[in-house]
Design a protein around this motif. Structure first.
Motif, mmCIF file in Angstrom:
data_model
loop_
_atom_site.group_PDB
_atom_site.id
_atom_site.type_symbol
_atom_site.label_atom_id
_atom_site.label_comp_id
_atom_site.label_asym_id
_atom_site.label_seq_id
_atom_site.Cartn_x
_atom_site.Cartn_y
_atom_site.Cartn_z
ATOM 1 N N ARG A 13 50.979 -78.551 -58.592
ATOM 2 C CA ARG A 13 50.981 -77.270 -59.372
ATOM 3 C C ARG A 13 49.613 -77.621 -60.637
ATOM 4 O O ARG A 13 48.790 -77.752 -60.500
ATOM 5 N N ASP A 14 50.278 -77.233 -61.845
ATOM 6 C CA ASP A 14 49.188 -77.348 -63.120
ATOM 7 C C ASP A 14 49.153 -78.561 -63.664
ATOM 8 O O ASP A 14 48.591 -78.949 -64.604
ATOM 9 N N GLY A 15 50.002 -79.809 -63.154
ATOM 10 C CA GLY A 15 49.927 -80.903 -63.700
ATOM 11 C C GLY A 15 50.835 -80.891 -65.044
ATOM 12 O O GLY A 15 50.820 -81.969 -65.748
ATOM 13 N N ARG A 16 51.737 -80.089 -65.305
ATOM 14 C CA ARG A 16 52.391 -80.148 -66.623
ATOM 15 C C ARG A 16 53.562 -81.089 -66.530
ATOM 16 O O ARG A 16 54.268 -81.572 -67.492
ATOM 17 N N LEU A 17 54.156 -81.495 -65.247
ATOM 18 C CA LEU A 17 55.280 -81.913 -65.183
ATOM 19 C C LEU A 17 55.170 -83.341 -64.493
ATOM 20 O O LEU A 17 55.484 -84.207 -64.767
ATOM 21 N N VAL A 18 54.373 -83.403 -63.397
ATOM 22 C CA VAL A 18 54.151 -84.554 -62.574
ATOM 23 C C VAL A 18 52.396 -84.623 -62.315
ATOM 24 O O VAL A 18 51.830 -83.970 -62.109
ATOM 25 N N ARG A 19 52.082 -86.014 -62.566
ATOM 26 C CA ARG A 19 50.885 -86.591 -62.463
ATOM 27 C C ARG A 19 51.000 -87.901 -61.465
ATOM 28 O O ARG A 19 51.762 -88.540 -61.581
ATOM 29 N N PHE A 20 49.816 -87.832 -60.527
ATOM 30 C CA PHE A 20 49.774 -89.251 -59.751
ATOM 31 C C PHE A 20 48.439 -90.078 -60.217
ATOM 32 O O PHE A 20 47.552 -89.342 -60.770
ATOM 33 N N MET A 21 48.389 -91.397 -60.301
ATOM 34 C CA MET A 21 47.515 -92.038 -60.743
ATOM 35 C C MET A 21 47.484 -93.394 -59.736
ATOM 36 O O MET A 21 48.617 -93.692 -59.121
ATOM 37 N N ASN A 22 46.290 -93.770 -59.678
ATOM 38 C CA ASN A 22 45.902 -94.920 -58.992
ATOM 39 C C ASN A 22 44.957 -96.055 -59.904
ATOM 40 O O ASN A 22 44.899 -95.773 -61.060
ATOM 41 N N GLN A 23 44.344 -96.851 -59.161
ATOM 42 C CA GLN A 23 43.296 -97.663 -59.870
ATOM 43 C C GLN A 23 42.302 -96.985 -60.902
ATOM 44 O O GLN A 23 42.148 -97.625 -61.822
ATOM 45 N N ASN A 24 41.977 -95.651 -60.524
ATOM 46 C CA ASN A 24 40.936 -95.127 -61.239
ATOM 47 C C ASN A 24 41.526 -94.006 -62.119
ATOM 48 O O ASN A 24 40.688 -92.948 -62.646
ATOM 49 N N GLY A 25 42.830 -94.143 -62.315
ATOM 50 C CA GLY A 25 43.490 -93.215 -63.295
ATOM 51 C C GLY A 25 43.834 -92.010 -62.418
ATOM 52 O O GLY A 25 43.832 -91.926 -61.202
ATOM 53 N N PRO A 26 44.103 -90.841 -63.265
ATOM 54 C CA PRO A 26 44.537 -89.352 -62.568
ATOM 55 C C PRO A 26 43.344 -88.560 -62.107
ATOM 56 O O PRO A 26 42.305 -88.886 -62.643
ATOM 57 N N ILE A 27 43.674 -87.834 -61.382
ATOM 58 C CA ILE A 27 42.840 -86.563 -61.120
ATOM 59 C C ILE A 27 42.697 -85.506 -62.116
ATOM 60 O O ILE A 27 41.720 -84.945 -62.581
ATOM 61 N N VAL A 28 43.801 -85.206 -62.786
ATOM 62 C CA VAL A 28 44.042 -84.378 -63.750
ATOM 63 C C VAL A 28 43.435 -84.784 -65.064
ATOM 64 O O VAL A 28 43.805 -86.050 -65.453
ATOM 65 N N PRO A 29 42.628 -84.096 -65.795
ATOM 66 C CA PRO A 29 41.942 -84.446 -66.990
ATOM 67 C C PRO A 29 42.858 -85.057 -67.926
ATOM 68 O O PRO A 29 44.069 -84.341 -67.866
ATOM 69 N N ALA A 30 42.640 -85.991 -68.751
ATOM 70 C CA ALA A 30 43.617 -86.583 -69.699
ATOM 71 C C ALA A 30 43.861 -85.617 -70.800
ATOM 72 O O ALA A 30 45.144 -85.589 -71.391
ATOM 73 N N ASP A 31 43.134 -84.568 -71.058
ATOM 74 C CA ASP A 31 43.391 -83.657 -72.265
ATOM 75 C C ASP A 31 44.171 -82.511 -71.723
ATOM 76 O O ASP A 31 44.487 -81.557 -72.440
ATOM 77 N N ALA A 32 44.488 -82.391 -70.456
ATOM 78 C CA ALA A 32 45.337 -81.232 -69.873
ATOM 79 C C ALA A 32 46.414 -81.075 -70.557
ATOM 80 O O ALA A 32 47.122 -82.438 -70.625
ATOM 81 N N PRO A 33 47.019 -80.092 -70.771
ATOM 82 C CA PRO A 33 48.301 -79.969 -71.312
ATOM 83 C C PRO A 33 49.507 -80.543 -70.555
ATOM 84 O O PRO A 33 49.657 -80.302 -69.344
ATOM 85 N N TRP A 34 50.543 -81.118 -71.227
ATOM 86 C CA TRP A 34 51.784 -81.643 -70.748
ATOM 87 C C TRP A 34 52.751 -80.379 -71.059
ATOM 88 O O TRP A 34 52.657 -79.704 -71.973
#
Length: 549
Positions: free
Chosen positions: A405-426
């Protein structure tokens, strides 16, 4: 022919590098399965009374097939080293010069002979039982009954004799190992430590992994030296299996000990669910304690001393029961505290701990007063919430690093960090799954036997071999073997999660803003060095040994 093709397919790469011993056993098992499939096909052909080729045509065809299969096997054995090096390259491991084809073939032959002997014994037993049944029931019904009875007999022997005996032996072995006291790890003297003379939890009632967690971790001076700011000594509470008779009693003891150590006066409170052996990943806990200048309390309860695969197979309900009991006690008390003075409450678990941690909190129980979030790393493929989120990921997003969805609840990360921008609202709750594309414990699926998994599509994860291909049945068996050896990879690959990757995950989950990019980079470098040094050090003394539980 089918046996040879299965054997050749088993030599191709999957997620984890293999030794000649594991490769040979896998190839032999795959050859046996292909051989069995060929025999079943031949039996069905005869049973249906379909026309058969002449003996002369069959002899010539067999010779051509045998020659073709031999060429395929030789070519795949010759390429095996290159295939293994394709995995090692993405994991930054030194290449191997040879895959030891003769040793692979020898181990495969032994494996095949053993499985063939078992298979023929099963056939003989089923025929013997069918002969007796033919005297009173029709022949075809007797044949089916013979197979069923033989299957029940073999299952009964394997389950009640072999498996139960092996389980009792393993149970005793793990229990003895869990109770060993390392001479280099004395009882804590500080009253603020679990297991000290002032503690409600006795040092002698803590297991090996419990004591390792309590005695390890950064001190206040070490945290202050890294951060350059005033720090606190982190609070770590752990209750072992010997602490009380039931999961509920151990959870209440953990709550009392947490209150005794003033854990609810910290800014961050983490309910940790350990792996099967009781192991808690120091990479996860050290990183969050540094990030919050030691202003962290964590609490855990042991539910088993078997490793995670055995615990999942033989005691699947224990982990969920213990995690649920601990969360209920902690959450129940936490909700009675003034909201402006209580700590932010988080969940954490690795591997089987992530699976059981997911089960600990009920949505309808917490919806009126939600926790702050959760960090789950290496969630097993059986994790219900993880599977639901991945299955319902945004169209076009990667299966090995989904967007939900919009990444406000759940985000996935790996060695290179998340796909969702770090400044995207939670939103009000933050959930992060830390996972590697090379982790078979996360990405195994029984359906891999008959369909290619979505994570194999391009683009692939940065730690997945470009030579990997899907083969019916074989790929599922390869991934099952990968699960068994997933903890044998370098840190940062497979099922071994690196502290520097935990730093990024905790920054996102706990909403950290008082660290500069340069300071975070220095912390990652320090934790990475400590983690790799610890994992390579004394297996009995450091917190990184027995990783993965």
């Amino acid at each position: 022919m089918l046996g040879a093709l299965f054997f050749a397919a088993a030599l191709t790469p999957t997620l984890i590098p293999r030794s000649y011993l594991t490769q040979g056993a896998l190839a032999g098992a795959c050859f046996a399965i292909g051989y069995l499939a060929g025999n079943l096909w031949r039996w069905l052909w005869h049973y249906l009374e379909l026309p058969e080729p002449s003996a002369q045509l069959r002899s010539g065809a067999n010779a051509l097939v045998a020659a073709g299969c031999l060429i395929v096997v030789i070519v795949c054995l010759w390429r095996a080293a290159g295939w293994q090096n394709s995995i090692r390259a993405v994991m930054k491991m030194p290449p191997v010069e040879t895959a030891h084809p003769l040793k692979i073939s020898a181990v495969a032959l032994i494996t095949f002979v053993v499985l063939l002997a078992l298979g023929r014994l099963f056939v003989r037993v089923s025929r013997f039982l069918a002969v007796g049944a033919k005297r009173i029931i029709p022949r075809k019904v007797a044949n089916v009954l013979g197979v069923v009875m033989a299957g029940l007999l073999f299952w009964s022997i394997a389950n009640n004799l072999l498996i139960s005996t092996a389980f009792r032996a393993l149970d005793s072995s793990f229990r003895e190992f869990d109770g060993l006291f390392e001479p280099e790890r004395p009882q804590p003297t500080s009253p603020g430590k679990t297991g000290s003379a002032a503690s409600l939890v006795k040092w002698t009632e803590l297991g090996r992994m419990d004591r390792r967690f309590i005695a390890s971790g950064p001190t206040r001076a070490e945290i202050s030296a890294v951060t350059g700011q005033t720090a606190q000594a982190p609070v770590r509470v752990y209750v072992g299996l010997a602490g009380a008779d039931t999961a509920q009693a151990r959870a209440r003891l953990a709550l009392d000990e947490l209150k005794r150590q003033h854990g609810f006066e910290r800014s961050i409170l983490i309910v940790v669910t350990p792996t099967g052996t009781g192991w808690i990943d120091p990479a996860a806990m050290d990183s969050v304690e540094y990030l919050h200048h030691g202003d962290v309390a964590s609490v855990a309860v042991q539910y088993s001393y078997l490793n995670s695969p055995l615990s999942l197979l033989f005691q699947p309900e224990y982990g969920a029961e213990a995690a649920r009991a601990l969360f209920a006690e902690i959450y129940g008390y936490w909700t009675t505290l003034p909201r402006e003075r209580r700590p932010k409450l988080y969940l954490h678990g690795l591997s089987l701990g992530a699976l059981n941690s997911e089960k600990s909190a009920e949505l309808f129980e917490t919806i009126g007063d939600p926790i702050a979030g959760a960090l789950w790393s290496g969630a097993p493929f059986a994790s219900r919430i993880w599977r639901s989120i991945v299955a319902n990921r945004n169209p076009g997003s990667l299966a090995w690093l989904p967007e939900f969805r919009d990444g406000r609840l759940v985000r996935f990360m790996n060695q290179n960090g998340p796909i969702v921008p770090a400044d995207a609202p939670w939103g009000p709750m933050r959930v992060v799954y830390l996972q590697y594309a090379s982790d078979a414990i996360t990405f195994f699926d029984y359906r891999d036997a008959f369909q290619a998994p979505a994570w194999m599509s391009t683009p692939r994860g940065p730690d997945v071999s470009p030579e990997l291909r899907w083969y019916p049945i074989v790929t599922m068996l390869q991934l099952a073997l990968d699960m068994a050896v997933a903890n044998g990879t370098p840190m940062g690959y497979g099922h071994v999660y690196a502290p520097e990757h935990y730093v990024d995950a905790w920054v996102a989950v706990t909403d950290i803003h008082d660290w500069s990019a340069e300071a975070l980079a220095r912390l990652k470098s320090r934790l990475a060095a400590e983690g790799r040094k610890g994992a390579a050090g004394n297996a009995d003394a450091n917190a990184y040994s027995d990783r993965g539980g």
